[in-house]
Scaffold this motif. Structure first.
Motif, PDB file in Angstrom:
ATOM      1  N   MET A   1       4.391  35.476  54.057  1.00  0.00           N
ATOM      2  CA  MET A   1       3.684  34.323  53.493  1.00  0.00           C
ATOM      3  C   MET A   1       4.414  33.042  53.867  1.00  0.00           C
ATOM      4  O   MET A   1       5.636  32.950  53.768  1.00  0.00           O
ATOM      5  N   ASN A   2       3.674  32.066  54.363  1.00  0.00           N
ATOM      6  CA  ASN A   2       4.219  30.731  54.608  1.00  0.00           C
ATOM      7  C   ASN A   2       4.377  30.057  53.252  1.00  0.00           C
ATOM      8  O   ASN A   2       3.419  29.562  52.673  1.00  0.00           O
ATOM      9  N   ALA A   3       5.608  30.045  52.715  1.00  0.00           N
ATOM     10  CA  ALA A   3       5.788  29.773  51.300  1.00  0.00           C
ATOM     11  C   ALA A   3       6.365  28.393  51.025  1.00  0.00           C
ATOM     12  O   ALA A   3       7.181  27.874  51.788  1.00  0.00           O
ATOM     13  N   ILE A   4       5.935  27.835  49.900  1.00  0.00           N
ATOM     14  CA  ILE A   4       6.575  26.678  49.286  1.00  0.00           C
ATOM     15  C   ILE A   4       7.505  27.216  48.210  1.00  0.00           C
ATOM     16  O   ILE A   4       7.122  28.076  47.412  1.00  0.00           O
ATOM     17  N   VAL A   5       8.736  26.739  48.168  1.00  0.00           N
ATOM     18  CA  VAL A   5       9.714  27.175  47.179  1.00  0.00           C
ATOM     19  C   VAL A   5       9.842  26.103  46.100  1.00  0.00           C
ATOM     20  O   VAL A   5      10.098  24.934  46.394  1.00  0.00           O
ATOM     21  N   ASN A   6       9.643  26.492  44.863  1.00  0.00           N
ATOM     22  CA  ASN A   6       9.732  25.568  43.731  1.00  0.00           C
ATOM     23  C   ASN A   6      11.119  25.546  43.125  1.00  0.00           C
ATOM     24  O   ASN A   6      11.848  26.540  43.201  1.00  0.00           O
ATOM     25  N   PRO A   7      11.496  24.410  42.509  1.00  0.00           N
ATOM     26  CA  PRO A   7      10.766  23.144  42.443  1.00  0.00           C
ATOM     27  C   PRO A   7      10.805  22.408  43.781  1.00  0.00           C
ATOM     28  O   PRO A   7      11.781  22.526  44.524  1.00  0.00           O
ATOM     29  N   ILE A   8       9.777  21.644  44.057  1.00  0.00           N
ATOM     30  CA  ILE A   8       9.755  20.894  45.313  1.00  0.00           C
ATOM     31  C   ILE A   8      10.541  19.592  45.206  1.00  0.00           C
ATOM     32  O   ILE A   8      11.065  19.099  46.206  1.00  0.00           O
ATOM     33  N   LEU A   9      10.624  19.007  44.010  1.00  0.00           N
ATOM     34  CA  LEU A   9      11.457  17.825  43.762  1.00  0.00           C
ATOM     35  C   LEU A   9      12.475  18.220  42.703  1.00  0.00           C
ATOM     36  O   LEU A   9      12.160  18.330  41.526  1.00  0.00           O
TER      37      LEU A   9
END
Length: 544
Positions: A1-9
């Motif tokens: 999966m092309n993932a976003i890792v949280n938190p982004i900020l």
């Protein structure tokens, strides 16, 4: 999966408002008593973000001298219409006790980088303003209304009034659109128009452990609003084991290909103390619309996820800058970097200068941490649980009333300070000063003499729950000074004080590391700092 890792900020970036203009995404977040006002981050793929700018850089836009701890900028909202960027924000002058003094303003700009206008005053009836641009060209201001009366719901609903751009003022009747659900504490409104409905997204449950995002909709902008039967649509309140806690205060964005995402506030508690010293941060979740027109987290459930699928239509885009502004600032330029902050007022040559001694930051001593006016303090956010801050200072105090050094700071009542001063017996000396919920302490039995040292190197190492100060004569041979202190004390959870059922104090910010000078004699003695280094040492920041 092309993932976003949280938190982004990461690290004290709460109350996110997200905006897409073309292929660019922007998030505005609260800054409270810290100057400049409002952080705006930028991304092109929703995965990688950089701190881009601050729109409120002048005292004429934001005068916070005298504001209380955690006053100032609450919940800004960023929007765009017909080539103009709009930012509405609250400047909170008081927030404890039955009354809240909350002044709402609007600034505009032709470009996200400015120049941003002088503010237009809107109202003072409550906080968390947002500006909705309807398809017919009319503009509407929303904000929660504060009801101070005894026995009433203090969160009195979501008000809406039209904004007349030509007259630069609110006009017409005030409508109370929505009085909230049983979760209570209804705030943070945003309106969206989709299909045949107006959707009202709100934050409820308070910004602590019961925080949540709720949704209602109406075929008319003026209501009545039907509550989503599945509310809340996002919350961490039912599972204290989730890594992302305090989840709420959301805002929505649509990608060019029709994918939807929600940014939201969250907090990551340290495991032992359950305190969030990084403050309230910003995370993102993928959402989707159901066939019957309600919004849900993609994949089901209502709990926030650490890993989120990135948009399929947005190629990865990384920025050249180091994450969170990590690295060394040698103070070689004539302006401060974007990650630096001062308290309540802009930096001024009368007390902070990079020009008077090129290659050094010179701070002139002013008031103590107890002051809500003239503090000579320059600091940046802590954005990782394991990090270190280091500096070197040249300072020749004449009296114990003159101090300079390295500070770990939450607010005027909660801080740890490794300071240089003068002792009658030891000469120039080093000591640790602490303040915990307003209780002052000096943990060293005897100050450390640094008499005759031209320079003193200072360091703070942060390792999740532990905060340890160090000092050195050469920047290589470091010695620990004092006991390990509790890093979790620099948090909202510790700042909040309740006695006999009454809220005596509260906080909404996060931990900062920085340099400062005080001169309680009034002589404005200066100290020179040759550099400041901030490094993050944790390998995996997903969980504490």
């Amino acid at each position: 999966m092309n993932a976003i890792v949280n938190p982004i900020l990461r690290g004290f970036n709460p109350d996110p408002s997200i905006l897409r203009v073309g292929g660019d995404y922007y998030i505005a977040t609260s800054t409270f008593e810290w100057f400049p006002g409002v952080q705006i981050h930028h991304s092109r793929d929703l995965r990688h973000w950089r701190l881009l700018t601050h729109p409120l850089t002048r005292k004429s836009q934001l005068d916070m001298l005298g504001n209380p701890n955690s006053g100032g900028i609450w919940a800004p909202c960023l929007s765009y219409s017909d080539g103009t960027y709009y930012l509405v924000y609250t400047d909170v002058k008081s927030h404890l006790g039955p009354f809240k003094d909350t002044h709402n303003y609007l600034v505009t700009a032709p470009d996200i980088m400015g120049p941003w206008s002088e503010p237009v005053y809107l109202n003072s009836s409550g906080f968390d303003p947002s500006l909705f641009h309807d398809e017919d060209g009319r503009k509407w201001l929303l904000n929660m209304v504060w009801d101070h009366r005894k026995g009433r719901n203090h969160f009195g609903g979501i008000l809406m009034q039209e904004y007349d751009e030509s007259r630069r003022k609110l006009v017409g009747p005030i409508h109370n659109l929505f009085r909230g659900t049983e979760l209570g504490l209804t705030e943070g409104p945003h309106v969206y128009r989709r299909g045949g409905y107006y959707y009202l997204l709100t934050a409820e449950g308070g910004t602590r452990w019961n925080h949540a995002v709720t949704m209602a909709r109406s075929e008319s902008l003026f209501g009545p609003y039907e509550v989503d039967p599945a509310n809340p649509i996002l919350t961490s309140r039912h599972d204290p084991g989730l890594p992302l806690q305090r989840s709420g205060h959301g805002d929505l964005v649509e990608t060019p290909s029709g994918e939807w995402y929600m940014v939201h506030l969250c907090g990551r508690p340290l495991k032992a103390s359950r305190m969030c010293n990084l403050g309230r941060e910003t995370a993102i979740q993928q959402v989707e619309w159901t066939e019957d027109g309600w919004l849900r987290l993609k994949g089901g459930g209502r709990e926030p996820r650490l890993m989120v699928e990135a948009p399929a239509d947005l190629p990865e885009f990384r920025f050249d800058e180091p994450a969170h502004g990590t690295g060394m600032d040698s103070f070689d330029g004539e302006t401060l970097g974007v990650h630096w902050n001062t308290l309540r007022e802009p930096a001024d040559e009368s007390w902070l200068t990079l020009r008077e001694r090129p290659g050094f930051l010179r701070l002139r001593g002013r008031e103590s941490f107890s002051s809500a006016h003239g503090q000579s303090l320059l600091a940046r956010r802590q954005q990782a649980f394991a990090a270190e801050a280091e500096t070197v200072v040249e300072f020749e105090p004449d009296t114990y009333q003159q101090m300079a050094g390295l500070v770990y700071y939450y607010n005027a009542k909660n801080w740890y300070y490794l300071r240089i001063s003068r002792d009658e017996e030891l000469g120039k000396s080093l000591a640790i000063l602490t303040c915990d919920r307003g209780v002052y302490g000096e943990p060293l039995e005897r100050e450390v003499s640094v008499d005759g040292w031209d320079r003193v190197y200072l360091k703070l190492t942060l390792d999740y729950e532990r905060a340890q100060f160090h000092y050195s004569a050469d920047g290589s041979d470091w010695k620990a000074v004092g006991p390990a202190l509790e890093a979790g004390r620099m948090s909202d959870e510790n700042a909040e004080t309740v006695r006999d059922g009454f809220l005596l104090d509260q906080g909404f910010t996060g931990a900062f590391v920085g340099v400062c000078v005080q001169d309680l004699s009034g002589a404005r003695k200066h100290a020179d700092f040759d550099y400041f280094a901030y490094r993050e040492t944790e390998e995996d920041a997903e969980t504490p």
